[in-house]
Design a protein around this motif. Structure first.
Motif, short mmCIF file in Angstrom:
data_model
loop_
_atom_site.label_atom_id
_atom_site.label_comp_id
_atom_site.label_asym_id
_atom_site.label_seq_id
_atom_site.Cartn_x
_atom_site.Cartn_y
_atom_site.Cartn_z
N GLY A 250 3.99 14.64 -0.65
CA GLY A 250 2.88 14.98 0.27
C GLY A 250 2.34 13.25 -0.10
N ASP A 251 2.26 12.63 -1.78
CA ASP A 251 1.22 11.65 -2.05
C ASP A 251 2.32 10.44 -0.78
OD1 ASP A 251 -0.18 13.33 -3.78
OD2 ASP A 251 1.24 13.04 -5.24
N LEU A 252 4.38 10.78 -1.03
CA LEU A 252 4.69 9.64 -0.29
C LEU A 252 4.20 9.57 0.79
CD1 LEU A 252 6.89 7.19 -0.18
CD2 LEU A 252 8.76 9.70 -0.36
N ALA A 253 3.91 10.93 1.54
CA ALA A 253 4.04 10.85 2.46
C ALA A 253 2.40 10.36 3.40
CB ALA A 253 3.76 12.45 3.68
N ALA A 254 1.53 10.22 2.70
CA ALA A 254 0.17 9.63 2.51
C ALA A 254 0.15 8.42 2.87
CB ALA A 254 -0.60 9.88 1.60
N SER A 255 1.07 7.92 1.72
CA SER A 255 1.15 6.21 1.65
C SER A 255 2.19 5.74 2.73
CB SER A 255 2.19 5.69 0.82
OG SER A 255 1.89 6.52 -0.29
N PHE A 256 3.23 6.79 3.63
CA PHE A 256 3.65 6.10 4.94
C PHE A 256 2.94 6.03 6.26
CE2 PHE A 256 7.97 6.14 2.86
CZ PHE A 256 8.60 5.79 3.65
N GLU A 257 1.67 6.84 5.70
CA GLU A 257 0.16 7.28 7.12
C GLU A 257 -0.34 6.62 7.28
OE1 GLU A 257 -1.91 8.85 10.75
OE2 GLU A 257 0.29 8.87 9.32
N THR A 258 -0.65 6.00 5.89
CA THR A 258 -1.51 4.86 5.38
C THR A 258 -0.84 3.03 5.95
OG1 THR A 258 -2.03 5.14 3.35
CG2 THR A 258 -3.25 3.34 3.58
N MET A 259 0.49 3.12 6.07
CA MET A 259 1.25 2.54 6.43
C MET A 259 1.55 2.12 7.57
SD MET A 259 5.10 1.03 5.95
CE MET A 259 5.79 2.21 6.57
N ARG A 260 1.51 3.47 8.36
CA ARG A 260 1.55 3.86 9.96
C ARG A 260 0.04 2.70 10.40
NH1 ARG A 260 -0.24 6.47 13.81
NH2 ARG A 260 -1.79 7.85 12.50
N GLN A 261 -1.17 3.38 10.25
CA GLN A 261 -1.93 3.35 10.73
C GLN A 261 -3.18 1.78 10.21
OE1 GLN A 261 -4.77 5.20 8.22
NE2 GLN A 261 -4.66 7.69 9.04
N ARG A 262 -2.16 1.31 9.35
CA ARG A 262 -2.01 -0.31 9.03
C ARG A 262 -1.52 -1.05 9.68
NH1 ARG A 262 -3.50 -0.73 3.24
NH2 ARG A 262 -5.05 0.39 2.68
N LEU A 263 0.00 -0.95 10.40
CA LEU A 263 0.50 -1.65 11.15
C LEU A 263 0.20 -1.18 12.60
CD1 LEU A 263 3.68 -3.01 11.97
CD2 LEU A 263 4.55 -0.67 11.84
N ARG A 264 -0.84 -0.10 12.88
CA ARG A 264 -0.93 0.05 14.57
C ARG A 264 -2.02 -0.86 14.53
NH1 ARG A 264 -3.31 5.18 16.76
NH2 ARG A 264 -3.69 4.76 18.92
N GLN A 265 -3.17 -1.32 13.71
CA GLN A 265 -4.19 -2.14 14.13
C GLN A 265 -3.35 -3.34 14.01
OE1 GLN A 265 -6.75 -1.10 10.27
NE2 GLN A 265 -7.23 0.66 10.54
N ALA A 266 -2.75 -4.12 12.94
CA ALA A 266 -1.57 -5.03 13.21
C ALA A 266 -1.64 -5.27 14.37
CB ALA A 266 -0.87 -5.45 12.57
N VAL A 267 -0.51 -4.47 15.25
CA VAL A 267 -0.11 -4.16 16.38
C VAL A 267 -0.93 -4.96 17.39
CG1 VAL A 267 1.69 -3.32 17.78
CG2 VAL A 267 2.11 -3.52 15.74
N ASP A 268 -1.75 -3.86 17.44
CA ASP A 268 -3.15 -3.63 18.16
C ASP A 268 -4.03 -5.17 18.42
OD1 ASP A 268 -2.83 -1.09 18.73
OD2 ASP A 268 -4.16 -0.47 17.93
#
Length: 268
Positions: A250-268
């Motif tokens: 679950g902690d690993l998934a939370a880290s990937f979720e944070t990475m996804r959000q930041r990657l989305r912000q960077a793409v936007d």
């Protein structure tokens, strides 16, 4: 081709189950060996007690000059279940009496029965209980146990008026009592069969429990995490990564979720 499956969950299930079952088998084998030694020791004690009973009964009969009565007592004891034979060795390996009519009438000094005493010079007169015991397997594959008991020339024998023996003779004969170990082997075989059966049942029970446990708490979170990372790899950044567990996954998934959000912000 590997012996272990490729996926992590089956590897954990198979490896853990095999280790647990092997540990149980080793523990059972050690316990079985100890039980076998205990059963054989009980047989040795029974053979020793039977030998003492025979020597005591025959002593009184011989003392009274009733040799036939002494032989009758040995014949009755030799007919008991589990007793292979009762023999008395006289000089030079001659069999003075045997409860087995088909048995040999003499043995050579080099035989196993005689080597324990006559294997050294001078011949041993006093033997420990372990030295008096021998184990062997007959031609039919059945194990046997025999115990030798020296019949000593006691003062009552060397001074008796009926059939006195020379006081210089220390041993009048050797009593040889043999008992079968079929009951011991049957019990050990039954334990081994139960051990194999229990090992199979343990393998199935432990494997089933681990299959459920790992599939529920390891396999499913890993699959959810893989699906989430695959969506990120396809740059599908709108779907959140969700893993239903409060463990390290679950902690690993939370880290990937944070990475996804930041990657989305960077793409936007």
């Amino acid at each position: 081709m590997t012996l272990f499956p490729r996926r992590l969950a089956p590897r954990l299930i198979l490896g853990t189950t095999v280790l647990v079952v092997l540990g149980c088998l080793v523990s059972t084998m050690v316990s079985t060996g100890e039980l076998e030694a205990q059963l054989i020791e009980e047989k040795i004690t029974a053979a020793d007690q039977l030998s003492r009973s025979i020597t005591s009964a025959t002593w009184h009969a011989m003392r009274a000059g009733r040799k036939d009565d002494a032989y009758a007592v040995m014949q009755v004891m030799g007919d008991h279940q589990g007793v292979e034979w009762i023999r008395i060795f006289a000089k030079m390996g001659k069999v003075a009496y045997s409860s087995d009519p088909a048995g040999p009438r003499s043995v050579v000094i080099e035989a196993d029965e005689c080597r324990v005493c006559h294997g050294v010079e001078p011949a041993k007169l006093i033997l420990s209980r372990q030295e008096r015991v021998r184990l062997w397997e007959n031609e039919a594959g059945h194990r046997n146990l025999a115990m030798l008991t020296p019949i000593l020339n006691e003062p009552a024998c060397s001074t008796a008026a009926c059939h006195a023996h020379d006081p210089d003779i220390h041993v009048l004969g050797i009593l040889d009592v043999a008992m079968g170990l079929d009951d011991v082997d049957r019990e050990i075989s039954a334990i081994q069969r139960r051990t194999v059966l229990f090992a199979v049942l343990k393998f199935l029970a432990i494997g089933g429990f681990l299959t459920f446990f790992i599939a529920r708490y390891v396999g499913r979170p890993i699959r959810q995490l893989i699906r989430g990372t695959e969506t990120v790899a396809r740059m599908d950044l709108d779907e959140p990564i969700r893993v239903d567990t409060d463990t390290e996954l679950g902690d690993l998934a939370a880290s990937f979720e944070t990475m996804r959000q930041r990657l989305r912000q960077a793409v936007d």
